[in-house]
Write an enzyme that holds these catalytic residues in place. Structure first.
Site, short mmCIF file in Angstrom:
data_model
loop_
_atom_site.label_atom_id
_atom_site.label_comp_id
_atom_site.label_asym_id
_atom_site.label_seq_id
_atom_site.Cartn_x
_atom_site.Cartn_y
_atom_site.Cartn_z
N ASP A 111 -10.43 1.73 -3.65
CA ASP A 111 -10.80 1.37 -2.27
C ASP A 111 -12.29 1.17 -2.10
OD1 ASP A 111 -8.37 1.07 -1.06
OD2 ASP A 111 -8.28 3.08 -0.20
N ASP B 256 0.83 -1.21 0.00
CA ASP B 256 0.00 0.00 0.00
C ASP B 256 0.86 1.26 0.00
OD1 ASP B 256 -2.39 1.43 -0.01
OD2 ASP B 256 -3.26 0.28 1.63
#
Length: 674
Positions: free
Chosen positions: A478, A419
């Site tokens: 997301d 990430d």
């Protein structure tokens, strides 16, 4: 197609295939396309070179910009020409520019420059860009913008005189990344019109633009966006640009994908089949309780999941998102025996184990930051309560590399979800930070070649062909809200083949938007990509689990098609209804989705047309998967019967009467040749 006879390599043509031309025909063409000399202009014909600049009369944005002690870069002249490269030097022999060009069998053009300082003093580079000419018919632009959880929002407009420029200063491409800039004939769509497109294969700051000059030329250009002083070339030093990826299509946007997808698949091959993933983030968040996760492992295995990924919250002190990034040790207070018990349960259930990391970031509230405050890049601003770790610092780089290597050595980790949850807001740091990231990924892949890596950047803020050489999957966004995901996946897959794009089944009420959606709609949306689950299956009902298990079984049956086939999209006559699908390479089978994004404009929507089929073959169309909610007193006749068999030409041109789907519903249709 280049003409280098005049001392400057001029671009004769970039676009449609002109067929085989011998040397005589090429010379005749090069002579024939020399333009007129208009009034009040330079006294020689203005021609578009590989490095256009003022010295050739080009007054648009130049290829090369920089200075040596305040003196601008001198003009370049051709000195050598090879099969796939061109070399030039400045008039004073202080600079050398080498341009590499490659036209792949798939029709993808790649270009990059390398600039070397041959002088005895420093040269400060401001920009080194790649430019390609576009014709006057390419007068409509399409590129992208977006926000967190709303990536790849298309925007269109006319290309008039001047520059339409998109610049990224995020230290990553960003959620508003221009992504793929297209210039095409007015009204071009997925299946119609000529389109010229460019993408910069780079994961840092960049600029990509379209320009139309009053002098008559148009251009698409791109290059790394450099801060003042970021690239200072000492004597003998070189700077190499990222690759510019350029594609032409005479059959609309899908024609771009038809070139890009097979090329990407040939150069970045994935391990197939792509495993079904369950990620724990939206299931448990930071609640890493072994008993809860153990039940989730069992539930995942029972429905057919193949890879179980433990997300954020496993390392020392990480009980929320405000602390502990950088302390990459398993938290003994949560996992007294390390991750071994959980991994053992995962592996015993027949699944691979994956782990979430965010190696490029550091929390000010962490043991690492307290021990090494100088490892944080200078910035007074935190973002999600974190700072950027200076990977250009050799000690910081070695620490992160070695901690990840230790984890990968101790545990049987098959997959890292990597990430990157903030922008890099330190001026002049992006170039070195991006190259350090590439080096870190390269070293880990060399040491652990069987570990797959997913590029996640607070969702889809770092999806580009530069990092794709080093990763195996992108987290597309997301948001798992299927209504948003339909458009995000539709447009992201223009450039990236679907098997590289993670798409997950979320909970009934989406974590990001709070919007509720039907299980069938969520399943149909997650099917087209690298499919997975981001939902606490412990909270699912037995009937929901049964449907999910059926969906996974269907996905496993279809993924050889979904992950090797040709992506097709119909141009929507009504924006409320969209059709997309994947057709096998031999056009013997396909799967399509008819998606109702909203309420149609009329009681009877336009027919469902199936692009990409062989017009001379006969196909049977039948519904598959979870039946959607309909708002009709009677279904179309073909759907009431359960199937219909017709020639591909009929299905592509005439289509079938559309079922009347309720908003936010989708129906899946298999199409198989007789």
């Amino acid at each position: 197609m280049l003409d280098a006879r005049g001392g400057v390599p001029c671009v004769i043509h970039w676009g449609a295939d002109l067929g085989e031309l011998d040397d005589l025909a090429l010379a005749a063409l090069a002579d024939a396309v020399v333009p007129a000399v208009p009034p009040s202009s330079v006294d020689v014909p203005l021609r578009f070179s590989l490095w256009p600049g003022l010295a050739e009369g080009w007054s648009g944005r130049p290829a090369l910009a920089g200075h040596r002690q305040g003196v601008p870069a001198p003009a370049l002249r051709l000195v050598a020409l090879g099969d796939s490269w061109v070399r030039a030097k400045s008039a004073d022999d202080s600079l050398e520019l080498t341009t590499e060009l490659e036209l792949t069998p798939e029709g993808v053009l790649r270009i990059r420059h390398r600039l070397t300082n041959l002088g005895d003093t420093d040269f400060e580079l401001s920009g080194l860009n790649m430019l390609l000419p576009i014709p006057e018919q390419a007068s409509e632009l399409l590129d992208f913008t977006g926000l967190w959880a709303h990536e790849r929002e298309p925007q269109r407009g006319s290309l008039r005189h001047g520059v339409w420029s998109r610049e990224s200063r995020h230290g990553r491409p960003g959620h508003d990344d221009a992504f793929l800039m297209m210039a095409g004939e007015p009204g071009f769509g997925f299946r119609r019109g000529r389109v010229w497109a460019t993408h910069l294969a780079w994961s840092g700051d960049k600029q990509i633009w379209a320009e139309r000059s009053a002098l008559g030329y148009g251009a698409l250009g791109a290059g790394e966006l450099l801060e003042p002083g970021e690239i200072r070339l000492g004597p003998g030093d070189s700077y190499e640009t990222p690759w510019l990826i350029a594609v032409f299509s005479d059959s609309g946007i899908d024609g771009l994908s038809d070139r890009l997808h097979p090329w990407i698949r040939s150069r970045s091959p994935l391990r197939l089949p792509r495993p079904v993933v369950l990620n724990t983030w939206e299931a448990v968040y930071f609640d890493h309780d072994f008993s809860v996760l153990g039940r989730l492992v069992d539930a995942a295995a029972s429905v057919g999941v193949e890879r179980f990924v433990l997300d954020d919250g496993w390392f020392t002190g990480r009980r929320d998102d405000k602390r502990a990034l950088g302390d990459w040790y398993v938290d003994s207070s949560v996992w007294p025996d390390g991750l071994h018990p959980l991994i053992s349960r995962v592996v015993s259930a027949g699944m691979e184990f994956g782990l979430w990391v965010e190696p490029e970031m550091i929390s000010p509230d962490s043991d690492l930051a307290r021990a090494h405050p100088s490892w944080m890049l200078d910035s007074s601003l935190t973002w999600r309560w974190q700072r950027v770790l200076d990977l250009n610092n050799p000690d910081a780089f070695a620490f992160v590399r070695d901690r990840l290597a230790a984890l990968l050595s101790e545990y049987p980790i098959a997959y890292l979800k990597w990430d990157h949850n903030r922008d890099v807001l330190t001026p002049g740091a992006t170039h070195r930070q991006t190259h350090a990231l590439y080096r870190l990924l390269s070293e880990l892949r060399a040491s652990f070649p069987n570990v797959e890596i997913e590029s996640c950047a607070s969702g889809g803020a770092r999806i580009d062909l530069g990092i794709l050489d080093l990763v195996d999957r992108f987290w597309t966004s997301d948001t798992n809200d299927p209504l948003d995901r339909q458009k995000i996946q539709r447009w992201t897959s223009v450039l990236i083949p679907p098997e590289y794009l993670g798409g997950h089944l979320g909970a009934g009420a989406a974590h990001v938007t709070g919007r509720s959606s039907a299980l069938g709609f969520r399943l149909a949306t997650a099917l087209f990509g690298s499919a997975g689950i981001e939902w606490n299956l412990n909270a699912a009902s037995p009937s929901e689990l049964a449907v999910i298990a059926e969906w996974i079984a269907e996905y496993k049956r279809l993924r050889p098609l979904l992950h090797t086939g040709v992506v097709v999209r119909a141009d929507a006559a009504d924006p409320a209804n969209e059709v997309h699908g994947v057709v096998s390479q031999d056009r013997s089978s396909a799967v399509f989705a008819l998606v109702a994004l909203g309420t149609p404009r009329s009681a009877l929507p336009p027919p469902v047309r199936f692009p990409g089929l062989d017009p001379n073959r006969v196909y049977t169309v039948r519904p598959i998967g979870t039946p959607p909610k309909m708002v009709q007193d009677a279904a179309p006749a073909w759907l009431s019967v359960g199937s219909v068999t017709l020639p591909g030409r009929v299905l592509s041109e005439l289509g079938l009467p559309s079922p009347l789907l309720a908003p936010e519903q989708a129906i899946l249709l298999s199409v198989d040749a007789s």
